[in-house]
Design a protein around this motif. Sequence first.
Motif, PDB file in Angstrom:
ATOM      1  N   GLU A   1      57.226 -15.772  -5.419  1.00  5.79           N
ATOM      2  CA  GLU A   1      56.614 -16.924  -5.657  1.00  5.79           C
ATOM      3  C   GLU A   1      55.236 -16.787  -6.355  1.00  5.79           C
ATOM      4  OE1 GLU A   1      57.961 -20.237  -5.978  1.00  5.79           O
ATOM      5  OE2 GLU A   1      59.906 -19.207  -5.304  1.00  5.79           O
ATOM      6  N   ALA A   2      54.645 -17.250  -7.237  1.00  6.06           N
ATOM      7  CA  ALA A   2      53.662 -17.278  -8.023  1.00  6.06           C
ATOM      8  C   ALA A   2      52.333 -17.857  -7.007  1.00  6.06           C
ATOM      9  CB  ALA A   2      53.415 -17.922  -9.275  1.00  6.06           C
ATOM     10  N   PRO A   3      51.080 -17.523  -7.160  1.00 11.95           N
ATOM     11  CA  PRO A   3      50.245 -18.156  -6.478  1.00 11.95           C
ATOM     12  C   PRO A   3      49.866 -19.487  -7.214  1.00 11.95           C
ATOM     13  CG  PRO A   3      49.153 -16.315  -7.960  1.00 11.95           C
ATOM     14  CD  PRO A   3      50.587 -16.273  -7.805  1.00 11.95           C
ATOM     15  N   SER A   4      49.030 -20.263  -6.502  1.00 13.19           N
ATOM     16  CA  SER A   4      48.827 -21.558  -7.005  1.00 13.19           C
ATOM     17  C   SER A   4      48.316 -21.605  -8.552  1.00 13.19           C
ATOM     18  CB  SER A   4      47.802 -22.479  -6.423  1.00 13.19           C
ATOM     19  OG  SER A   4      46.413 -22.029  -6.553  1.00 13.19           O
TER      20      SER A   4
ATOM     21  N   TYR B   1      50.649 -19.663 -17.997  1.00 14.49           N
ATOM     22  CA  TYR B   1      51.207 -19.883 -16.355  1.00 14.49           C
ATOM     23  C   TYR B   1      52.451 -20.773 -16.309  1.00 14.49           C
ATOM     24  CZ  TYR B   1      51.381 -20.992 -11.200  1.00 14.49           C
ATOM     25  OH  TYR B   1      51.758 -21.266  -9.851  1.00 14.49           O
ATOM     26  N   ALA B   2      52.506 -21.820 -16.938  1.00 13.36           N
ATOM     27  CA  ALA B   2      53.736 -22.637 -17.085  1.00 13.36           C
ATOM     28  C   ALA B   2      54.888 -22.015 -17.425  1.00 13.36           C
ATOM     29  CB  ALA B   2      53.382 -23.929 -17.768  1.00 13.36           C
ATOM     30  N   LEU B   3      55.017 -21.301 -18.687  1.00 11.18           N
ATOM     31  CA  LEU B   3      55.972 -20.666 -19.096  1.00 11.18           C
ATOM     32  C   LEU B   3      56.237 -19.413 -18.170  1.00 11.18           C
ATOM     33  CD1 LEU B   3      55.050 -20.854 -23.052  1.00 11.18           C
ATOM     34  CD2 LEU B   3      56.793 -22.116 -21.415  1.00 11.18           C
ATOM     35  N   LEU B   4      55.516 -18.744 -17.594  1.00 14.60           N
ATOM     36  CA  LEU B   4      55.748 -17.874 -16.538  1.00 14.60           C
ATOM     37  C   LEU B   4      56.681 -18.264 -15.370  1.00 14.60           C
ATOM     38  CD1 LEU B   4      52.644 -15.383 -16.598  1.00 14.60           C
ATOM     39  CD2 LEU B   4      54.885 -15.078 -17.541  1.00 14.60           C
ATOM     40  N   GLN B   5      56.228 -19.558 -14.966  1.00 14.71           N
ATOM     41  CA  GLN B   5      57.073 -20.118 -13.962  1.00 14.71           C
ATOM     42  C   GLN B   5      58.392 -20.422 -14.397  1.00 14.71           C
ATOM     43  OE1 GLN B   5      56.181 -20.291 -10.992  1.00 14.71           O
ATOM     44  NE2 GLN B   5      54.515 -21.492 -10.452  1.00 14.71           N
ATOM     45  N   GLU B   6      58.436 -20.930 -15.666  1.00 16.48           N
ATOM     46  CA  GLU B   6      59.840 -21.256 -16.441  1.00 16.48           C
ATOM     47  C   GLU B   6      60.649 -19.861 -16.301  1.00 16.48           C
ATOM     48  OE1 GLU B   6      59.548 -23.215 -19.968  1.00 16.48           O
ATOM     49  OE2 GLU B   6      58.153 -24.909 -19.123  1.00 16.48           O
ATOM     50  N   SER B   7      59.783 -18.919 -16.615  1.00 12.94           N
ATOM     51  CA  SER B   7      60.657 -17.481 -16.914  1.00 12.94           C
ATOM     52  C   SER B   7      61.158 -17.131 -15.475  1.00 12.94           C
ATOM     53  CB  SER B   7      59.854 -16.529 -17.418  1.00 12.94           C
ATOM     54  OG  SER B   7      59.339 -16.943 -18.854  1.00 12.94           O
ATOM     55  N   ALA B   8      60.234 -17.088 -14.628  1.00 12.14           N
ATOM     56  CA  ALA B   8      60.607 -16.665 -13.113  1.00 12.14           C
ATOM     57  C   ALA B   8      61.924 -17.429 -12.622  1.00 12.14           C
ATOM     58  CB  ALA B   8      59.490 -17.045 -12.125  1.00 12.14           C
ATOM     59  N   THR B   9      61.920 -18.808 -13.138  1.00 15.54           N
ATOM     60  CA  THR B   9      63.188 -19.365 -12.568  1.00 15.54           C
ATOM     61  C   THR B   9      64.334 -18.833 -13.034  1.00 15.54           C
ATOM     62  OG1 THR B   9      61.898 -21.433 -12.288  1.00 15.54           O
ATOM     63  CG2 THR B   9      64.124 -21.823 -12.575  1.00 15.54           C
TER      64      THR B   9
END
Length: 149
Positions: free
Chosen positions: A93-96, A74-82
Motif C-alpha cells: 500500500e502507498a503512503p498517504s 500519485y493517482a496514476l500510480l495508485q491505479e497502476s498498483a491496482t
Amino acid sequence: MSRMWFDGDFVSEYWAFLSVIRGLCHRRRCLDRLLCAVKGRPLSEEGLDADCIKEVGKEPPLPPADESYFHGLYALLQESATCLRSKGFRVSEAPSEDVWVETYSGTSWYPWLEIMNTGGDADAALRACPQPQPMDIERKGKEWAATKG
C-alpha cells in the motif's frame, strides 16, 4: 502557475526540434548520434554528440514539475498498483497522498521499482501494466488542481 509539459508552447518547440532531427536523419553522420536522443538519452555537449548539437540545437528543456504533476502521478500510480495486484504482482500500500507528494524522491513508493527490488519480474509487470505517460500524469494533475481551485 508554471508551464506544463504539454502546454502548446512546449509542444510546438518540441515538435519543431523533432522535425529538424527527422530532416537530418538521412545524413548518416548524425543518425547514430540522434538515435540515442530519440531513444531517450539526452544529447551531451561533449564527445560524439557535439556535432549534432551544433546542427540541431539542444532539445527543449521540460518545464519543471509542479505540485499538481506529482498529485497526478500519485493517482496514476495508485491505479497502476491496482492493475498490478489484479495480475498477481505483490505491491504494498502507498503512503498517504500528501505524505508521498511532500516527500517525493527517487526512492519513493513506485510499484514497478518495488517489484524489481523484491525479486519480482519487473519486465513482466511493465508489460502487464505499463507505466503512466507524462501527458496522462499532467492531465490527471490538472484534474486534481481543478478540484483545489
